[in-house]
Structure formats: C-alpha cells, structure tokens
Motif scaffolding. Structure first.
Motif, PDB file in Angstrom:
ATOM      1  N   ALA A   1     -43.794 -35.917  80.168  1.00  0.00           N
ATOM      2  CA  ALA A   1     -43.811 -35.843  78.697  1.00  0.00           C
ATOM      3  C   ALA A   1     -43.909 -37.222  78.059  1.00  0.00           C
ATOM      4  N   ARG A   2     -44.363 -37.231  76.822  1.00  0.00           N
ATOM      5  CA  ARG A   2     -44.497 -38.472  76.049  1.00  0.00           C
ATOM      6  C   ARG A   2     -43.317 -38.514  75.085  1.00  0.00           C
ATOM      7  N   VAL A   3     -42.225 -39.118  75.540  1.00  0.00           N
ATOM      8  CA  VAL A   3     -40.953 -38.992  74.834  1.00  0.00           C
ATOM      9  C   VAL A   3     -40.810 -40.039  73.728  1.00  0.00           C
ATOM     10  N   VAL A   4     -40.355 -39.554  72.596  1.00  0.00           N
ATOM     11  CA  VAL A   4     -40.140 -40.370  71.401  1.00  0.00           C
ATOM     12  C   VAL A   4     -38.726 -40.077  70.909  1.00  0.00           C
ATOM     13  N   ALA A   5     -37.986 -41.098  70.515  1.00  0.00           N
ATOM     14  CA  ALA A   5     -36.667 -40.902  69.895  1.00  0.00           C
ATOM     15  C   ALA A   5     -36.823 -41.110  68.396  1.00  0.00           C
ATOM     16  N   ALA A   6     -36.330 -40.160  67.600  1.00  0.00           N
ATOM     17  CA  ALA A   6     -36.512 -40.280  66.135  1.00  0.00           C
ATOM     18  C   ALA A   6     -35.634 -39.290  65.380  1.00  0.00           C
ATOM     19  N   PHE A   7     -35.519 -39.478  64.092  1.00  0.00           N
ATOM     20  CA  PHE A   7     -34.842 -38.567  63.142  1.00  0.00           C
ATOM     21  C   PHE A   7     -33.318 -38.511  63.329  1.00  0.00           C
ATOM     22  N   HIS A   8     -32.724 -39.509  63.996  1.00  0.00           N
ATOM     23  CA  HIS A   8     -31.280 -39.486  64.222  1.00  0.00           C
ATOM     24  C   HIS A   8     -30.481 -39.572  62.935  1.00  0.00           C
ATOM     25  N   HIS A   9     -31.059 -40.226  61.908  1.00  0.00           N
ATOM     26  CA  HIS A   9     -30.255 -40.556  60.729  1.00  0.00           C
ATOM     27  C   HIS A   9     -30.624 -39.726  59.502  1.00  0.00           C
ATOM     28  N   ALA A  10     -31.403 -38.660  59.720  1.00  0.00           N
ATOM     29  CA  ALA A  10     -31.761 -37.778  58.609  1.00  0.00           C
ATOM     30  C   ALA A  10     -30.643 -36.756  58.428  1.00  0.00           C
TER      31      ALA A  10
ATOM     32  N   VAL B   1     -34.889 -36.817  51.238  1.00  0.00           N
ATOM     33  CA  VAL B   1     -34.104 -37.196  52.414  1.00  0.00           C
ATOM     34  C   VAL B   1     -34.151 -38.729  52.484  1.00  0.00           C
ATOM     35  N   GLU B   2     -33.125 -39.351  51.925  1.00  0.00           N
ATOM     36  CA  GLU B   2     -33.208 -40.799  51.705  1.00  0.00           C
ATOM     37  C   GLU B   2     -32.877 -41.601  52.947  1.00  0.00           C
ATOM     38  N   THR B   3     -33.836 -41.703  53.834  1.00  0.00           N
ATOM     39  CA  THR B   3     -33.610 -42.540  55.009  1.00  0.00           C
ATOM     40  C   THR B   3     -34.926 -43.032  55.573  1.00  0.00           C
ATOM     41  N   ASP B   4     -34.888 -44.191  56.195  1.00  0.00           N
ATOM     42  CA  ASP B   4     -35.985 -44.586  57.045  1.00  0.00           C
ATOM     43  C   ASP B   4     -35.788 -43.871  58.379  1.00  0.00           C
ATOM     44  N   VAL B   5     -36.872 -43.385  58.956  1.00  0.00           N
ATOM     45  CA  VAL B   5     -36.815 -42.701  60.248  1.00  0.00           C
ATOM     46  C   VAL B   5     -37.258 -43.710  61.307  1.00  0.00           C
TER      47      VAL B   5
ATOM     48  N   ASP C   1     -43.290 -39.630  57.718  1.00  0.00           N
ATOM     49  CA  ASP C   1     -43.801 -39.925  56.368  1.00  0.00           C
ATOM     50  C   ASP C   1     -44.085 -38.668  55.567  1.00  0.00           C
ATOM     51  N   GLN C   2     -44.193 -37.540  56.229  1.00  0.00           N
ATOM     52  CA  GLN C   2     -44.478 -36.293  55.510  1.00  0.00           C
ATOM     53  C   GLN C   2     -43.243 -35.669  54.866  1.00  0.00           C
ATOM     54  N   ILE C   3     -42.064 -36.185  55.181  1.00  0.00           N
ATOM     55  CA  ILE C   3     -40.841 -35.656  54.560  1.00  0.00           C
ATOM     56  C   ILE C   3     -40.520 -36.508  53.340  1.00  0.00           C
ATOM     57  N   PRO C   4     -40.451 -35.890  52.148  1.00  0.00           N
ATOM     58  CA  PRO C   4     -40.228 -36.691  50.941  1.00  0.00           C
ATOM     59  C   PRO C   4     -38.943 -37.522  51.039  1.00  0.00           C
ATOM     60  N   GLY C   5     -39.091 -38.823  50.796  1.00  0.00           N
ATOM     61  CA  GLY C   5     -37.957 -39.743  50.848  1.00  0.00           C
ATOM     62  C   GLY C   5     -37.833 -40.476  52.167  1.00  0.00           C
ATOM     63  N   CYS C   6     -38.504 -39.981  53.204  1.00  0.00           N
ATOM     64  CA  CYS C   6     -38.439 -40.641  54.511  1.00  0.00           C
ATOM     65  C   CYS C   6     -39.591 -41.637  54.663  1.00  0.00           C
ATOM     66  N   ARG C   7     -39.326 -42.674  55.424  1.00  0.00           N
ATOM     67  CA  ARG C   7     -40.381 -43.611  55.829  1.00  0.00           C
ATOM     68  C   ARG C   7     -40.283 -43.776  57.341  1.00  0.00           C
ATOM     69  N   GLY C   8     -41.378 -43.611  58.034  1.00  0.00           N
ATOM     70  CA  GLY C   8     -41.387 -43.845  59.471  1.00  0.00           C
ATOM     71  C   GLY C   8     -41.464 -45.336  59.769  1.00  0.00           C
TER      72      GLY C   8
ATOM     73  N   HIS D   1     -23.769 -38.184  52.264  1.00  0.00           N
ATOM     74  CA  HIS D   1     -24.730 -37.916  53.331  1.00  0.00           C
ATOM     75  C   HIS D   1     -25.661 -39.119  53.409  1.00  0.00           C
ATOM     76  N   ALA D   2     -25.184 -40.151  54.073  1.00  0.00           N
ATOM     77  CA  ALA D   2     -25.906 -41.425  54.080  1.00  0.00           C
ATOM     78  C   ALA D   2     -27.089 -41.391  55.035  1.00  0.00           C
ATOM     79  N   GLY D   3     -28.011 -42.299  54.788  1.00  0.00           N
ATOM     80  CA  GLY D   3     -29.078 -42.616  55.728  1.00  0.00           C
ATOM     81  C   GLY D   3     -29.138 -44.122  55.797  1.00  0.00           C
ATOM     82  N   LEU D   4     -30.223 -44.647  56.314  1.00  0.00           N
ATOM     83  CA  LEU D   4     -30.342 -46.105  56.284  1.00  0.00           C
ATOM     84  C   LEU D   4     -31.748 -46.512  55.886  1.00  0.00           C
ATOM     85  N   ARG D   5     -31.821 -47.659  55.266  1.00  0.00           N
ATOM     86  CA  ARG D   5     -33.098 -48.246  54.886  1.00  0.00           C
ATOM     87  C   ARG D   5     -33.192 -49.629  55.500  1.00  0.00           C
ATOM     88  N   ILE D   6     -34.371 -49.933  56.048  1.00  0.00           N
ATOM     89  CA  ILE D   6     -34.647 -51.298  56.456  1.00  0.00           C
ATOM     90  C   ILE D   6     -35.060 -52.048  55.200  1.00  0.00           C
TER      91      ILE D   6
END
Lengths: 258, 258
Positions: free
Chosen positions: A133-142, A154-158, A176-183, A212-217
């Motif tokens: 598989a082509r494994v990717v880690a993501a969306f932990h902080h949404a 969904v105010e977080t960077d992914v 990027d398709q989820i409003p408020g998220c940035r990949g 319900h926090a997220g994080l931004r770079i």
C-alpha cells in the motif's frame, strides 16, 4: 495514478466520530463514500443517522467491501483495532492509497499520552502490515465535532506525511476540499509519530479550554503552498479534484521572501 | 514565588541563534539578561554584536555566573551539550525555574528527525539532571530569525509543558511578553517530547517552503486562555509582568461555547 473528479473513499472502522465526520466531508466534496464496519448492519444504521435525510452518496458496508471497492482507503479504527484487523484486509487493499488517521493515545490521571508503537507510529505500523500500500498519515488534528457539522469550518491545517509523493499529493488535495482545512506537506512517513503525538497536546488543550482546537502553520503563504503541493501530483487532464472552499484564514496568507 | 516586574534571565549556552533571539526579546520586555557561554569573552563579543549600539540590559558572562545570578534560567545549548554541561551547573541552578528550549534534532538525507533521548525528551533529561529545579519546556517553535528582528512579530503560540503550575504560569507570562507570541498551557512535562518532535515537522516545512513558520492553536480564544493561564500564577502585588503587545491574530480569537 490519474485522479478523477469523484473518488470512491472507503473508511475502514468508520463508525466512530472521526470516521463519520470524514465520511460526511468527503461526500460533501463530491466523492462516493463507503463507511465500513465489521458489522455491515451497524454501518448501515450509522449512515442512516449520519445522513439524517440528506441526499449524499454514503453507504454503510462491511470493512472488506469498503476496502475492495475503494479508490482510496482511510484507516479510522481505534489504534488497538489496527494490528488486529489490517492483516485480513491486506489483499483487498493491495497497492491502494491508504490514509492512516489513527492517533494511538492513552489516558490516565495526568491526561492524554501517546502509546508506544513498536513500528514508531500507527501509520508506520500500517505500512508494515500493508507492504504494497501507499501509506499516508493525515487528518490527525481535524476535530470530529467540527467535521460532523457541515455548517462549520474545520479550522485546521491537515499535516500530511508520506514517502510516496503522488499519494501525498492526492491526500493534500482531499484535505483542501474540506472548508477551513489546508493540506500541508509534513515530510516523510517517519515524522507521522510527531503528528500522532501532537494530538495528545491538542486533546489536553481541548480538555482544559473546552474547545475543539486544530493547528495552523503560521507564515505559510497559500500560493506557495498550493504550488508545492501541486508539484507532488501526477500530471492529469481537466477532470482534477474540484476546490470546495477550503480557504485559508486571511491573516495566515503572508509568506517570507526567498 | 513572587514575580517582580523585572527578572534576571540567564541564558545558558546562549550564543546560538535561539539564545541571541531570546536574549533580545527578554531584554525588550524589560528584563535583565545574562547571556552565558563557556567562554565569557565569546559571550561578551556576541552581546556587542547583538546590541549593535542599542541600549538594552544584556551582558555576556560565563554560564556559571548566569546560572548563579539569574531568577530564571533558560537552557539553549545544542542538545549534545546539555548532558555534558548541566551537572556542573546544578548547584548554581538549585531550585530555580528552568526553561528548556532544546530541540534534540538530527538531520540526514530525508530531512530533520528527532533524536532518541533516554529520558523521553530534552526537558525530562534536564529534570533528571537538576532534581531540585522547576523544569518547564517552552519556546521550541519560535523562529530564531524572527526573534532576532525587533521590528517583526514572532508569529507563534508558545506551548508550555511542566509539572509545576507556578513555574508554568511564569513562563506563559514571559511568552505573552514577546509581540506575536501567545503562551499556551500544553500540559505536563511528559508531553515535552511532542513539542520537541513537532519542531522536526516545522523545520521540514521551513526548508520546503523557505519560510520561518510557527504554529497556532486554532479556536483558542484569548480571554479564556489568559484566564486559565492566570490561574496557574501565584497571587502577587501590583508589580506583575507587564504586557508588551503579544497580541493574537484577530481571526484566531473565537472560542467554543461551553
């Protein structure tokens, strides 16, 4: 890998809050979603509740069916379930893009903490169990609570970690398709442990502040981010994934000169 | 512990970019700064360069003198230096508040990564070597380049981990004194490893995007943050630490209802 406008997304172990929220957001982004569970009847019931009469292409199915039919597979099991369940699904998953969302967290009187994972992280464990598989880690902080409410951003960077540039590029685009998220490209898969570990920090902050926090770079300009993310994607025709309004906050939109 | 308006801040191993930047910002916040090095002449030369004619209370001294005279001690050694140097300074440091800023990072062809620290984190190593000290982990994500330029905001939340509530409260307050920074309670000292590890992610993002990134906790309202941080501080008289304009970005200032 050529990305069509609509993907079939399989969420394995998708009946928890994170799985339900991601199912909703991926369906709102125009994808077909298969929400998987060991028990397909349970999955179907949860999808009924989730849809609440909305007309969205989400179906509740068995994990194996979701793994088989999906273009992209999300792992949203509780951590304890991953090592138990994945080997039986490896054949169905094959060489697909696998997005590991799992946060291996424990909780004691001092609050949340990261569990020891022999492979270094839940995502690296998935990579070990799914060698093709082509494994990717993501969306932990949404935050699940925000994912679940289509009226909210969904105010977080992914942060997206992977050793496979094309798979990473695809998942950055899904974020990027989820409003408020940035990949945001967070580097190779070996850094997934720090994405998972940071969730312990965020969960503690949520608990103390009742948010319900997220994080931004910070200082990450959007033009450069999109340009670099696009370089990870394979060339493809006009049927690329559509932008659905995952707009960044305006004051994060500054970037450093070269 | 009663916090005076002006503290004496000792920066041990303070001649690197992080130490110089923190020296400048702490002096601009009104504190007296002792920038320590093994070689006090080297420290004095670096302070001359740093001041560049500015009238700020920063002096270059030997590490031992900085440790002895300081109210609050910052550890800004390279990671390799900490275990070597701290035992000789333990008596001078005693039961003071110690702020460990060290990121134990390595670098190879795949980019930055977190080094294995037997104690779990650089901050926990400091706590083991300084059993009387009140150890706090903080300032890992403040970009040295931004710290060094008084004309710029240091755009990051400063995540602060400690098992000592009063010491944590003091360091949260110091963070708020740097324009652009917000002090955020990140939980107990055992989570310091995730603050240190996240630096590997940020350093990689910086390298790819050619920026000086920091991080923001999203949806963390400032009123609640300040109120909770203040609860960690001891009661004290009118001579509290002065606010110096560490204002949050406006659109991060929303908070969740209870």
């Amino acid at each position: 890998m050529c990305l069509p406008d609509q993907l079939t997304i399989g969420l394995l172990g998708g009946t928890g809050p994170q799985g339900r929220g991601l199912a909703l957001r991926m369906a709102l982004a125009g994808h077909r979603v298969l929400l998987g569970s060991r028990d397909p009847r349970r999955a179907a019931g949860i999808v009924d509740d989730l849809l609440a009469g909305r007309d969205l292409p989400i179906e509740g199915v068995a994990n194996a069916e979701a793994a088989e039919a999906a273009d992209v597979v999300f792992l949203v099991f509780p951590y304890a379930g991953q090592a138990e369940v994945l080997p039986g699904l490896a054949a169905a998953i094959g060489a697909k893009v696998v997005v590991d969302v799992i946060n291996p967290l424990g909780w004691d009187t001092h609050g949340p903490y990261l569990l020891q994972v022999p492979e270094g992280s839940a995502a690296e464990q998935a990579a070990a169990l799914l060698p093709e598989a082509r494994v990717v880690a993501a969306f932990h902080h949404a935050a699940p609570k925000l994912l679940a409410d289509p009226e909210r951003q969904v105010e977080t960077d992914v942060l997206v970690a992977s050793d496979d540039p094309e798979a990473k590029g695809l998942v950055l685009e899904l974020a990027d398709q989820i409003p408020g998220c940035r990949g945001v490209d967070a580097g190779p898969l070996r850094l997934a442990r720090h994405l998972e570990g940071f969730t312990a920090v965020i969960v503690g902050i949520n608990r103390r502040h009742k948010i319900h926090a997220g994080l931004r770079i910070s200082r990450l300009g959007d033009d450069k981010r999109r340009r670099l993310n696009a370089e990870l994607r394979p060339a493809r025709g006009p049927g690329g994934l559509k932008e659905r309004g995952g707009s960044p906050p305006v004051d994060r939109d500054r970037e450093e000169g070269p």
